[in-house]
Scaffold this motif. Structure first.
Motif, PDB file in Angstrom:
ATOM      1  N   LEU A  12      41.398  40.615  29.411  1.00 49.24           N
ATOM      2  CA  LEU A  12      41.430  40.242  30.827  1.00 49.24           C
ATOM      3  C   LEU A  12      41.019  41.440  31.671  1.00 49.24           C
ATOM      4  O   LEU A  12      41.661  42.487  31.624  1.00 49.24           O
ATOM      5  CB  LEU A  12      42.847  39.798  31.209  1.00 49.24           C
ATOM      6  N   ARG A  13      39.954  41.290  32.456  1.00 44.28           N
ATOM      7  CA  ARG A  13      39.482  42.364  33.330  1.00 44.28           C
ATOM      8  C   ARG A  13      39.384  41.856  34.753  1.00 44.28           C
ATOM      9  O   ARG A  13      38.787  40.812  35.007  1.00 44.28           O
ATOM     10  CB  ARG A  13      38.119  42.889  32.876  1.00 44.28           C
ATOM     11  N   LYS A  14      39.986  42.626  35.661  1.00 47.14           N
ATOM     12  CA  LYS A  14      39.957  42.303  37.078  1.00 47.14           C
ATOM     13  C   LYS A  14      39.968  43.613  37.857  1.00 47.14           C
ATOM     14  O   LYS A  14      40.165  44.690  37.309  1.00 47.14           O
ATOM     15  CB  LYS A  14      41.179  41.464  37.477  1.00 47.14           C
ATOM     16  N   LYS A  15      39.803  43.500  39.162  1.00 46.06           N
ATOM     17  CA  LYS A  15      39.961  44.657  40.023  1.00 46.06           C
ATOM     18  C   LYS A  15      41.421  45.131  39.993  1.00 46.06           C
ATOM     19  O   LYS A  15      42.345  44.333  39.785  1.00 46.06           O
ATOM     20  CB  LYS A  15      39.561  44.315  41.462  1.00 46.06           C
ATOM     21  N   VAL A  16      41.607  46.441  40.199  1.00 45.97           N
ATOM     22  CA  VAL A  16      42.954  47.021  40.214  1.00 45.97           C
ATOM     23  C   VAL A  16      43.864  46.260  41.169  1.00 45.97           C
ATOM     24  O   VAL A  16      45.027  45.963  40.846  1.00 45.97           O
ATOM     25  CB  VAL A  16      42.884  48.515  40.592  1.00 45.97           C
ATOM     26  N   ARG A  17      43.351  45.922  42.339  1.00 42.65           N
ATOM     27  CA  ARG A  17      44.196  45.278  43.348  1.00 42.65           C
ATOM     28  C   ARG A  17      44.641  43.886  42.910  1.00 42.65           C
ATOM     29  O   ARG A  17      45.681  43.398  43.369  1.00 42.65           O
ATOM     30  CB  ARG A  17      43.469  45.229  44.692  1.00 42.65           C
ATOM     31  N   VAL A  18      43.891  43.263  42.037  1.00 41.53           N
ATOM     32  CA  VAL A  18      44.335  41.988  41.473  1.00 41.53           C
ATOM     33  C   VAL A  18      45.525  42.228  40.547  1.00 41.53           C
ATOM     34  O   VAL A  18      46.543  41.533  40.619  1.00 41.53           O
ATOM     35  CB  VAL A  18      43.186  41.298  40.720  1.00 41.53           C
ATOM     36  N   PHE A  19      45.408  43.239  39.693  1.00 42.41           N
ATOM     37  CA  PHE A  19      46.498  43.562  38.772  1.00 42.41           C
ATOM     38  C   PHE A  19      47.738  44.072  39.506  1.00 42.41           C
ATOM     39  O   PHE A  19      48.846  44.003  38.975  1.00 42.41           O
ATOM     40  CB  PHE A  19      46.049  44.594  37.742  1.00 42.41           C
ATOM     41  N   GLN A  20      47.547  44.604  40.707  1.00 41.82           N
ATOM     42  CA  GLN A  20      48.688  45.119  41.473  1.00 41.82           C
ATOM     43  C   GLN A  20      49.483  44.018  42.166  1.00 41.82           C
ATOM     44  O   GLN A  20      50.553  44.295  42.715  1.00 41.82           O
ATOM     45  CB  GLN A  20      48.204  46.144  42.500  1.00 41.82           C
ATOM     46  N   GLN A  21      49.011  42.788  42.141  1.00 47.00           N
ATOM     47  CA  GLN A  21      49.783  41.693  42.714  1.00 47.00           C
ATOM     48  C   GLN A  21      51.109  41.545  41.963  1.00 47.00           C
ATOM     49  O   GLN A  21      51.154  41.698  40.743  1.00 47.00           O
ATOM     50  CB  GLN A  21      49.009  40.379  42.619  1.00 47.00           C
ATOM     51  N   PRO A  22      52.188  41.249  42.664  1.00 48.37           N
ATOM     52  CA  PRO A  22      53.468  41.037  41.987  1.00 48.37           C
ATOM     53  C   PRO A  22      53.330  39.987  40.887  1.00 48.37           C
ATOM     54  O   PRO A  22      52.746  38.914  41.112  1.00 48.37           O
ATOM     55  CB  PRO A  22      54.398  40.559  43.108  1.00 48.37           C
ATOM     56  N   ASN A  23      53.817  40.332  39.708  1.00 50.55           N
ATOM     57  CA  ASN A  23      53.876  39.440  38.545  1.00 50.55           C
ATOM     58  C   ASN A  23      52.545  39.286  37.800  1.00 50.55           C
ATOM     59  O   ASN A  23      52.524  38.662  36.727  1.00 50.55           O
ATOM     60  CB  ASN A  23      54.383  38.036  38.922  1.00 50.55           C
ATOM     61  N   TYR A  24      51.443  39.830  38.321  1.00 54.01           N
ATOM     62  CA  TYR A  24      50.146  39.534  37.710  1.00 54.01           C
ATOM     63  C   TYR A  24      50.053  40.109  36.284  1.00 54.01           C
ATOM     64  O   TYR A  24      49.802  39.367  35.325  1.00 54.01           O
ATOM     65  CB  TYR A  24      48.996  40.070  38.568  1.00 54.01           C
ATOM     66  N   ALA A  25      50.241  41.422  36.146  1.00 59.81           N
ATOM     67  CA  ALA A  25      50.194  42.037  34.808  1.00 59.81           C
ATOM     68  C   ALA A  25      51.313  41.489  33.935  1.00 59.81           C
ATOM     69  O   ALA A  25      51.112  41.220  32.739  1.00 59.81           O
ATOM     70  CB  ALA A  25      50.290  43.553  34.926  1.00 59.81           C
TER      71      ALA A  25
END
Length: 540
Positions: free
Chosen positions: A20-33
């Motif tokens: 899974l690859r996304k922008k850092v700010r996507v991964f920084q969303q609560p619960n995303y990672a």
């Protein structure tokens, strides 16, 4: 104490060819990672209980934070032991090796490979299975299915672990072992290659680590164990943003190395690796070697290294990679396999003992020593060949072409194309396949055209729609496919190839040799019409 955290699904957590690859700010969303990691753990299930899990990454921005989350979640999943690279660092091939050496159930590799890093750039998570290789499609599909219904994730309520301190600590009932990320990998390389011969050859080398993960590995192996001069490794410190570099070892992003190797005072051998250490760039003094040619030349000469002295069981290449390696396999009287893009397909062949060396045109080569492509491995095999033959890279290339012929080859990347436009191009192209054979295009005649499907000889599985192939009379070819390694829009990749026999013109300019195929590719696919792009963003 184990805490349960309520969550809701994210619709965009479908893994690509490399996780899974996304922008850092996507991964920084609560619960995303957390959602994705929990989905991995839920799919692996009871096999995690009491098992060993490897965790590490390429050091890019967000690496440490996600590792801490993964450790706490592993403890909640009742993992017995987590093995983490010091500082949270592990190259992808080193992680594969560690999974195999430790008999781990698998590993979480935190990387977006060759993509840029930093707060506004890319991050990724990939799950590798017990053989050390990327999870197969059945597993990634199950992970995605779980992400779409997940309603909770679990984590131990414990403080962060000191990732910089070697040794072992407890997190809840789980052991966390912080290990030197380089030691086991370097020892494996010493088993495969003749370090004494390389040391004695008097070669000069320039290795660009691109401020990425291979810096510590290359410094230890090239400068300390092989004795190359201090400064042989440049950009050797892994940085969260790769020093502003784009850590993709190609002629655009490693231009300084290319210019150095084309200069009058160039060293004998130049190389680079990417963000997570699985790709390579090979340049001799005055001679760039394409990844497709590098695979073929390494396979033809691998017997010169101790680890491959007994010969090769087979050679595997991805479908878009040139057919140069096939000609080596034919001469060696060993099987040649053509697979879809993605190292997971090679893993089945390697596990079955059907192949020894594998490669992709996207600068990835490797062997059965791990289940990932391995940039530094390719560098060391080249050095072993140079040391044993006493020949230059240019001489090895010329002699190879004089024996096997030359596959002139290039890849044109159109990056960040609007997904709708890219999908429309591919849909129209697939719809035209039946009408293409016999058609005259830019002075070439189409012989056959298809949408590549792979029938795995190890398990009978079929992978369809892997890329459109158009083959011309005389052996030329163009391949179209969309890449799954980006994080925004789509990357259209166009692969162009012309075969010239041993008695032909073997030292033409590659652009000139492929000019008519480039024109044919645009006419067949309507690249300019669909994308609005008159030139590719990257040519490799």
């Amino acid at each position: 104490m184990i805490r349960t955290h309520q969550t809701t699904p994210f619709p965009d957590q479908k893994p690509g060819t490399s996780g899974l690859r996304k922008k850092v700010r996507v991964f920084q969303q609560p619960n995303y990672a957390e959602n994705f990691i929990q989905s991995v753990f839920d799919v692996v299930g009871a096999d995690l209980v009491g098992a060993t899990l490897v965790i590490g990454g390429d050091g890019r921005y967000l690496n440490r934070e996600v590792i801490q989350k993964a450790i706490r979640m592993a403890a909640a999943a009742k993992v017995g032991r987590v093995v983490v690279g010091q500082g949270g660092l592990l190259s992808t091939p080193a992680a594969s090796n560690l999974i195999r050496q430790r008999g781990a159930v698998g590993g979480l590799i935190l990387s977006a490979s060759h993509n840029p890093g930093g707060p506004d750039e890319d991050f990724g998570i990939k799950y590798n299975i017990a053989n050390g290789g990327p999870a197969p499609e059945g597993v990634t599909e199950a992970i995605f299915a779980r992400t779409q219904v997940i309603d909770r994730w679990l984590a131990s309520d414990t403080p962060d672990v000191d990732l910089d301190q070697l040794g072992e600590v407890a997190v809840a009932d789980m052991a966390v072992e912080i290990v030197d990320p380089v030691t086991d990998y370097a020892a494996l390389m010493e088993c495969l290659f003749d370090f004494d011969a390389i040391r004695a050859a008097g070669l000069t080398v320039s290795f660009d680590a691109m401020s990425a993960i291979t810096g510590p590995y290359a410094t230890e192996i090239l400068e300390r164990r092989l004795g190359f001069a201090p400064g042989t490794v440049v950009n050797g410190m892994p940085l969260e943003d790769f020093g502003g570099h784009h850590p993709d070892p190609n002629l655009v992003h490693a231009r300084e190395l290319y210019d150095r190797m084309m200069g009058d005072d160039a060293p004998d051998f130049g190389a680079a690796s990417d963000g997570d250490g699985d790709r390579n760039l090979i340049i001799g003094r005055g001679r760039f070697v394409t990844p497709s040619d590098s695979l073929a030349m390494l396979a033809a000469n691998a017997h010169l290294a101790p680890g491959y002295a007994g010969g090769l069981k087979g050679i595997a290449r991805s479908m878009p990679t040139s057919a140069a390696a096939d000609r080596v396999a034919e001469r060696l009287k060993i099987p040649a396999f053509e697979t879809p893009t993605g190292w997971k397909f090679f893993g089945n062949l390697l596990d079955a003992g059907m192949a020894t060396i594998c490669g992709e045109e996207s600068a990835g080569t490797g062997s059965d020593h791990v289940r990932e492509k391995d940039g530094l491995w390719a560098v060391l095999l080249w050095l072993n060949i140079l040391a044993k033959t006493g020949k230059s890279v240019d001489q090895i290339a010329r002699e190879h072409w004089a024996t096997y012929g030359r596959n002139y080859y290039a890849r044109h990347d159109y990056e960040g194309v609007e997904s709708e436009r890219a999908d429309a191009l591919m849909a129209e192209l697939r719809g035209s396949l039946a009408s293409l054979p016999g058609r005259q295009v830019a002075g070439l005649t189409v012989e056959t055209a298809d949408d590549f499907a792979y029938h795995d000889p190890t398990d009978g599985s079929v992978s369809a729609r892997q890329g459109v192939r158009v083959l011309f009379q005389g052996g030329s070819r163009v391949v179209f496919r969309l890449s799954g390694t980006g994080t925004s829009g789509a990357t259209l990749r166009v692969y162009l190839e012309r075969y010239e026999g041993p008695d032909g013109d073997l030292d033409r300019d590659t652009g000139a040799a492929l000019a008519d195929i480039v024109a044919a590719a645009d006419e067949i696919a309507g690249i300019v019409r669909h994308t609005g792009r008159k030139q590719p963003d990257v040519i490799t």
